[in-house]
Design an enzyme around this catalytic site. Structure first.
Site, mmCIF file in Angstrom:
data_model
loop_
_atom_site.group_PDB
_atom_site.id
_atom_site.type_symbol
_atom_site.label_atom_id
_atom_site.label_comp_id
_atom_site.label_asym_id
_atom_site.label_seq_id
_atom_site.Cartn_x
_atom_site.Cartn_y
_atom_site.Cartn_z
ATOM 1 N N SER A 246 0.853 -1.185 0.000
ATOM 2 C CA SER A 246 0.000 0.000 0.000
ATOM 3 C C SER A 246 0.886 1.231 0.000
ATOM 4 C CB SER A 246 -0.875 -0.003 1.256
ATOM 5 O OG SER A 246 -0.053 0.263 2.384
ATOM 6 N N LYS A 247 0.263 2.379 -0.119
ATOM 7 C CA LYS A 247 1.020 3.632 -0.136
ATOM 8 C C LYS A 247 1.890 3.744 1.105
ATOM 9 C CE LYS A 247 -0.875 6.446 -3.524
ATOM 10 N NZ LYS A 247 -2.328 6.234 -3.700
ATOM 11 N N ARG A 248 1.376 3.258 2.216
ATOM 12 C CA ARG A 248 2.136 3.375 3.462
ATOM 13 C C ARG A 248 3.427 2.554 3.432
ATOM 14 N NH1 ARG A 248 -1.112 1.545 7.796
ATOM 15 N NH2 ARG A 248 -2.887 2.304 6.587
ATOM 16 N N GLY A 250 5.306 2.316 0.979
ATOM 17 C CA GLY A 250 6.257 2.869 0.029
ATOM 18 C C GLY A 250 5.840 2.686 -1.421
#
Ligand code: GLU
Length: 510
Positions: A246-248, A250
């Site tokens: 996910s975006k979290r 990276g």
């Protein structure tokens, strides 16, 4: 198959990241490897989720990576338009055919009524299926209500080029929406129509669509369309390998990697290898090798881990491999769109126009530091040549090169904070540097070369009974005041005798 056609069909709903790019890359490799065509189609039928500028971002990302497409929204092609919002008449025509064949019906129910059906199913502990509530006498479809597919529930067996032989029971099949009440088709309907009209031979896409396969197979039959080859790519997982990236974790905008000094070669190599290998231990593949070697049957069935450290390593490998002039050219521009166009296999008016219109950010125009920027090309190249092997990204350039162009200010806290050097007392540090400085001062200008310097440094080691990390580390700091730098003798040769001695003195004075 005679004419391979693959497509990348993103929805412009946000910034494209490595997962989306991997789908595009694999589809591109299949097409390029077999002399086929690669098509870009924008699936913009979910107006609510659309993000302004996302379509341009997709195009820029593909260009920057060199994934050129033969047909697409900005360049046209035999099956234009390539934007689904401009193809509504096509979906309408296919929908009319289904209605005429008795295989689609206007959905007569309000959301409240559907809610009631759902509640009833729950009460009876049965799965809710639309096909259990088909209206006996559906209204004529006026284009203002949703149009539903009248499915023909049955078991399916099919082959997936990555996942192998798959099957699903009839319970997976339901009457899904073909056209929404806003007049736009659903993905489920539109992609099948478009893939058929655009003569796509391989549908390569992410795992999130696999549960809907039985419904798609059912619709292919109802439309009388031959199935393409399916290839389902497993998710990309976070670094720990325990959940979807996910975006979290990276999953950054792919263009950010260019801005951060990653090379196209490394990104393509890295992304291709997330879930694919050629069966050997080889890790570094050029784009041409990937084109020659890639095949869907060597794509893994389980999720591939996203490991940014590996990307960093690969980038360093690719920086090392470039010849100096090529590497140099890339340090001069952060404008990935412009530099990608220069490297692109194809050049055409459309692309040139695209490049001319690409946003330019002058502050970000180049990877050199403040002082390096003012140096001549010849000086920059000399420095680049000796730091090349140590660059992990182009963005490391200032830290590894600024001290060549301008005398750094001594900062003894760097030595104090250093694990080994910090343990020495200040007197000992100064003694060592002092001896080094007087020994080096005895070397003439004419003898100031790597070989002599290296042997003097080695003598110095035994004379002072010191170890390379201590003695050389100290001299290195005194010359560069940088956390890392190239080999000591190389550095001294490039700085020159006078500057080297001056810096040693300056550091000692401090
Ligand atoms: N529009 C879909 C998405 O962005 C594409 C899926 C496909 O490749 O068919 O996820």
């Amino acid at each position: 198959m005679s004419n391979i056609r693959t497509r990348f069909a993103p929805s412009p709903t946000g910034l494209i990241h490595v997962g989306g790019i991997r789908t595009a890359l694999y589809a591109w490799l299949v097409a390029r490897g077999q002399g086929g065509q690669f098509v870009l189609r924008l699936e913009d039928t979910d107006q609510k989720r659309e993000v302004a500028g996302a379509d341009q971002h997709i195009i820029d990302s593909l260009r920057a990576l060199g994934l050129d497409y033969d047909e697409g929204p900005d360049i046209g092609g035999s099956f234009a338009p390539y934007r689904q919002s401009e193809r509504l008449d096509h979906y309408r025509a296919w929908a009319e055919k289904l209605i005429a064949a008795g295989r689609a019906y206007a959905d007569p129910y309000s959301p409240e009524e559907i809610e009631q059906f759902r509640d009833a199913a729950k009460r009876d502990k049965k799965p809710f299926l639309y096909r259990n509530h088909r209206p006996e006498d559906p209204p004529v479809w006026d284009g203002q209500t949703a149009l539903r597919f009248k499915s023909d529930a049955k078991d399916y067996h099919w082959h997936d080029a990555v996942m192998g032989d798959l099957s699903a029971g009839a319970e997976a099949i339901d009457d899904f929406i073909l056209i929404k009440s806003d007049g736009f088709p659903t993905y489920n309907f539109a992609h099948i129509v478009d893939d058929a009209e655009m003569q796509i031979t391989h549908v390569i896409r992410g795992q999130e669509f696999i549960a809907s396969m039985p419904n798609y197979l059912n619709l292919y039959e109802a439309l009388g369309i031959e199935r393409p080859i399916f290839a389902t790519l497993p998710h990309i997982l976070n670094e720990q390998g325990n959940k979807k990236l996910s975006k979290r974790d990276g999953a950054r905008d792919i263009l950010d990697y260019f801005r951060a000094g990653f090379l196209r070669e490394a990104l393509v190599n890295f992304i291709a290898s997330m879930g694919w290998n050629d069966g050997t231990e080889q890790e570094i593949f050029s784009v041409d090798e990937l084109i020659a070697k890639f095949s869907l049957d060597r794509v893994g069935r389980s999720g591939a881990r996203f490991d940014e450290k590996r990307l960093l390593w690969m980038n360093g490998q690719w920086i090392k491999r470039l010849d100096l002039d090529d590497l140099y050219a890339r340090t001069l521009s952060k404008n990935v769109i412009a530099s990608a166009a220069k490297q692109s296999r194809k050049s055409n008016d459309e692309l040139d126009r695209h490049v001319a219109n690409a946003p330019r950010d002058d502050k970000m125009s180049n990877f050199w530091g403040e002082n390096g920027r003012k140096a001549s090309e010849a000086e920059q190249k000399k420095v680049l040549a000796i730091v090349q092997d140590r660059l992990k990204t182009l963005a490391d350039l200032p830290a590894l090169s600024e001290y060549f162009f301008a005398r750094p200010t001594p900062d003894w806290s760097m030595i104090d904070e250093h694990k080994q050097l910090g343990k020495l007392g200040r007197d000992e540090q100064i003694d060592l540097l002092g001896i080094a400085s007087s020994v080096l001062a005895k070397i003439d200008e004419a003898d100031w070369n790597e070989e002599n310097l290296q042997s003097e440094l080695n003598n110095l080691l035994s004379a002072t009974n010191s170890k390379p990390p201590i003695l050389f580390g100290l001299i290195r700091f005194a010359l560069t005041w940088a956390p890392f730098s190239p080999g000591l003798s190389e550095t001294m040769v490039l700085l020159g005798r006078e500057e080297t001695l001056a810096r040693l003195l300056l550091s000692l004075e401090r």
